[in-house]
Write a protein that holds these residues in place. Structure first.
Motif, PDB file in Angstrom:
ATOM      1  N   THR A 253      -1.294  -2.961   2.841  1.00  0.00           N
ATOM      2  CA  THR A 253      -0.238  -1.977   2.618  1.00  0.00           C
ATOM      3  C   THR A 253       0.997  -2.632   1.990  1.00  0.00           C
ATOM      4  O   THR A 253       1.300  -3.806   2.250  1.00  0.00           O
ATOM      5  CB  THR A 253       0.160  -1.295   3.957  1.00  0.00           C
ATOM      6  N   ALA A 254       1.666  -1.899   1.136  1.00  0.00           N
ATOM      7  CA  ALA A 254       2.940  -2.298   0.511  1.00  0.00           C
ATOM      8  C   ALA A 254       2.822  -3.447  -0.484  1.00  0.00           C
ATOM      9  O   ALA A 254       3.829  -4.062  -0.824  1.00  0.00           O
ATOM     10  CB  ALA A 254       3.980  -2.652   1.577  1.00  0.00           C
TER      11      ALA A 254
ATOM     12  N   PHE B 260       9.398   2.967  -1.281  1.00  0.00           N
ATOM     13  CA  PHE B 260       8.038   2.818  -0.774  1.00  0.00           C
ATOM     14  C   PHE B 260       7.643   4.018   0.075  1.00  0.00           C
ATOM     15  O   PHE B 260       8.318   4.361   1.037  1.00  0.00           O
ATOM     16  CB  PHE B 260       7.881   1.540   0.068  1.00  0.00           C
TER      17      PHE B 260
ATOM     18  N   ALA C  41       4.128   5.317   1.905  1.00  0.00           N
ATOM     19  CA  ALA C  41       2.739   4.964   2.196  1.00  0.00           C
ATOM     20  C   ALA C  41       1.792   6.027   1.656  1.00  0.00           C
ATOM     21  O   ALA C  41       2.034   7.223   1.793  1.00  0.00           O
ATOM     22  CB  ALA C  41       2.538   4.809   3.707  1.00  0.00           C
TER      23      ALA C  41
ATOM     24  N   GLN D 173      -5.428   3.399   0.717  1.00  0.00           N
ATOM     25  CA  GLN D 173      -4.675   2.825   1.832  1.00  0.00           C
ATOM     26  C   GLN D 173      -5.669   2.362   2.889  1.00  0.00           C
ATOM     27  O   GLN D 173      -6.596   3.088   3.233  1.00  0.00           O
ATOM     28  CB  GLN D 173      -3.743   3.891   2.429  1.00  0.00           C
TER      29      GLN D 173
ATOM     30  N   ASP E 120       0.649  -9.397  -2.473  1.00  0.00           N
ATOM     31  CA  ASP E 120       2.073  -9.470  -2.784  1.00  0.00           C
ATOM     32  C   ASP E 120       2.454 -10.949  -2.868  1.00  0.00           C
ATOM     33  O   ASP E 120       2.329 -11.687  -1.883  1.00  0.00           O
ATOM     34  CB  ASP E 120       2.843  -8.751  -1.666  1.00  0.00           C
TER      35      ASP E 120
END
Length: 199
Positions: A19-20, A39, A41, A67, A89
């Protein structure tokens, strides 16, 4: 009477990761050329379509971003996928460490001839994961690697073009690969809308 298709190849690309990490940001930057810092979700999956012309062939590319909380939904999209982008990330080491599991899952779920790409997003920000770390791990996993930034639009088109190039070569047959890399001319349609222990 069957309606005439407006494409020669229908391709399905899947974007997965923690996530993210910026999966939806990559999706929107590529398909709509938009970006937001906010952001939100993803609930279930994000789905976009992009039309391109490659070597005279019309492509309709379905890009799906999932997701991990909706893992069973995302898993169903593995079937029939021509390519999978595993995203981490660059500013978050834990998301990089998770890619080992994501890549293992893709290997188990997708067809053997599907193209896989490891992507480090947010390369415009101070990194916790170096380019060398990402490349070394990708080499161990026998997948291509790129760093991108959805925010600054760095290497987004290049990442997708790599996948398109590889998938089209597979679809067109192995003859184009016999003399090295095939030159794939990609243009946007006017109608568009092993064991490696590095961590």
């Amino acid at each position: 009477m069957t309606e005439k298709k407006d494409w020669d190849y229908l391709l399905k690309f899947l974007i997965i990761g923690d996530t993210a990490v910026g999966k939806t940001a990559m999706l929107l930057r590529y398909t709509d050329n938009t970006f937001t810092d906010a952001f939100i979700a993803t609930i279930g999956v994000d789905f976009k379509v992009k039309k391109l012309e490659v070597n005279g062939k019309r492509l309709k590319i379905q890009v799906v971003s999932g997701q991990e909380k909706f893992h069973t939904i995302t898993q169903s999209y593995y079937r029939g996928s021509h390519a999978v982008i595993v995203v981490y990330d660059c500013t978050d080491k834990k998301t990089f460490e998770s890619t080992k599991n994501w890549l293992a899952e893709t290997e188990a779920e997708i067809a053997g001839n599907a193209v896989r790409l490891l992507v480090g997003n947010k390369c415009d920000m101070p990194k916790q994961v170096s380019t060398e770390e990402g490349q070394s791990f990708a080499n161990c996993q026998h997948v291509h690697f790129m760093e991108v930034s959805a925010k600054t639009n760095t290497n987004i088109a290049e990442a997708f073009n790599y996948l398109i190039n590889e998938v089209v070569k597979k679809l067109e047959g192995s003859s184009k690969q016999s003399s090295g890399k095939a030159n794939v001319n990609i243009k946007e349609s006017k109608k568009t809308k092993s064991k490696c222990f590095l961590f």
